[in-house]
Design a protein around this motif. Structure first.
Motif, short mmCIF file in Angstrom:
data_model
loop_
_atom_site.label_atom_id
_atom_site.label_comp_id
_atom_site.label_asym_id
_atom_site.label_seq_id
_atom_site.Cartn_x
_atom_site.Cartn_y
_atom_site.Cartn_z
N LEU A 42 36.95 56.45 98.55
CA LEU A 42 38.07 56.38 97.61
C LEU A 42 37.91 57.39 96.48
N GLN A 43 36.68 57.63 96.05
CA GLN A 43 36.43 58.64 95.01
C GLN A 43 36.88 60.02 95.49
N LYS A 44 36.59 60.35 96.75
CA LYS A 44 37.01 61.64 97.29
C LYS A 44 38.54 61.73 97.37
N GLN A 45 39.19 60.63 97.72
CA GLN A 45 40.65 60.64 97.76
C GLN A 45 41.23 60.86 96.36
N ILE A 46 40.66 60.21 95.38
CA ILE A 46 41.12 60.36 93.99
C ILE A 46 40.90 61.79 93.51
N GLU A 47 39.75 62.36 93.82
CA GLU A 47 39.47 63.74 93.43
C GLU A 47 40.46 64.71 94.09
N TYR A 48 40.88 64.39 95.31
CA TYR A 48 41.80 65.26 96.05
C TYR A 48 43.21 65.25 95.45
N ILE A 49 43.66 64.10 94.95
CA ILE A 49 45.04 63.99 94.46
C ILE A 49 45.16 64.25 92.95
N THR A 50 44.03 64.37 92.26
CA THR A 50 44.08 64.60 90.81
C THR A 50 43.56 65.98 90.46
N LYS A 51 43.97 66.43 89.28
CA LYS A 51 43.48 67.69 88.73
C LYS A 51 42.56 67.36 87.56
N PRO A 52 41.61 68.24 87.26
CA PRO A 52 40.79 68.02 86.07
C PRO A 52 41.66 68.04 84.82
N ILE A 53 41.26 67.28 83.83
CA ILE A 53 42.00 67.22 82.57
C ILE A 53 41.73 68.50 81.78
N PRO A 54 42.77 69.21 81.36
CA PRO A 54 42.60 70.43 80.55
C PRO A 54 42.25 70.05 79.11
N THR A 55 41.00 69.68 78.88
CA THR A 55 40.60 69.11 77.59
C THR A 55 40.84 70.05 76.41
N ALA A 56 40.53 71.33 76.55
CA ALA A 56 40.71 72.26 75.42
C ALA A 56 42.17 72.36 75.02
N GLU A 57 43.06 72.51 76.00
CA GLU A 57 44.48 72.63 75.71
C GLU A 57 45.04 71.34 75.10
N LEU A 62 46.96 67.83 70.62
CA LEU A 62 46.79 66.62 69.83
C LEU A 62 46.56 66.94 68.36
N GLU A 63 45.70 67.90 68.11
CA GLU A 63 45.38 68.23 66.73
C GLU A 63 46.56 68.87 66.02
N ASN A 64 47.31 69.73 66.70
CA ASN A 64 48.47 70.37 66.07
C ASN A 64 49.57 69.37 65.75
N ALA A 88 49.77 48.64 64.70
CA ALA A 88 49.63 49.36 65.96
C ALA A 88 48.42 50.28 65.85
N ARG A 89 47.49 50.13 66.77
CA ARG A 89 46.29 50.95 66.78
C ARG A 89 46.07 51.51 68.18
N ALA A 90 45.56 52.73 68.21
CA ALA A 90 45.24 53.33 69.51
C ALA A 90 44.08 54.30 69.32
N ALA A 91 43.27 54.40 70.36
CA ALA A 91 42.15 55.34 70.39
C ALA A 91 42.22 56.09 71.71
N LEU A 92 42.06 57.40 71.66
CA LEU A 92 42.17 58.23 72.84
C LEU A 92 40.93 59.10 72.97
N LYS A 93 40.39 59.16 74.19
CA LYS A 93 39.23 59.99 74.47
C LYS A 93 39.51 60.84 75.70
N LEU A 94 39.29 62.14 75.56
CA LEU A 94 39.49 63.07 76.67
C LEU A 94 38.23 63.12 77.51
N ASP A 95 38.39 63.00 78.81
CA ASP A 95 37.29 63.07 79.77
C ASP A 95 37.62 64.17 80.75
N GLY A 96 36.70 64.58 81.55
CA GLY A 96 36.96 65.64 82.51
C GLY A 96 37.91 65.24 83.63
#
Length: 146
Positions: A42-57, A62-64, A88-96
């Protein structure tokens, strides 16, 4: 508390499975509940259908967009929004591989994050496995052939 994982789905799969998001939800749910060899497949299937998160962009976006807000804070790799004195509270963390968004209270804080992320690309799918919520941050437009 709402706990979202936001994945960037490959364009081909996002377009093909538009309207059938439950299939993505079931894949991620099955992955979470599996172990051993099945989890690896299932991990391989997920990796196949997803793209890495463009964390820098996304970090730039988010900051702008959120830095001017007085209720925004960035600390130790996590972005925080605390709207209207804690209603209302939210916390967001960027992962690869995905973005983690935790929210509580009304939906204003998480909506601010969703709005910022969706401006980057249309293939983001948010999934809350605990509360069985899922959906596109910016729905893919269906092509109409005449």
């Amino acid at each position: 508390m709402r706990n979202y994982r936001i994945y960037l789905i490959e364009d081909e799969f996002a377009q093909h499975y538009f309207g059938r998001e439950k299939l993505f939800f079931n894949l991620f749910l099955e992955y979470t509940n599996s172990s051993g060899r099945q989890k690896g497949i299932l991990q391989k299937q997920i990796e196949y259908i997803t793209k890495p998160i463009p964390t820098a962009e996304l970090r730039d976006i988010l900051e702008n967009q959120l830095m001017r807000k007085k209720d925004f804070l960035y600390k130790d790799g996590v972005y925080y929004l605390d709207k209207r004195s804690g209603k209302a509270r939210a916390a967001l963390k960027l992962d690869g591989q995905f973005i983690v968004l935790q929210a509580e209270g009304d939906f204003e804080a998480e909506t601010s994050f969703f709005e910022s992320i969706r401006k980057y690309e249309s293939g983001f799918l948010a999934i809350d496995l605990e509360n069985t919520h899922y959906g596109w941050l910016k729905p893919v437009k269906e092509r109409k052939f005449v």
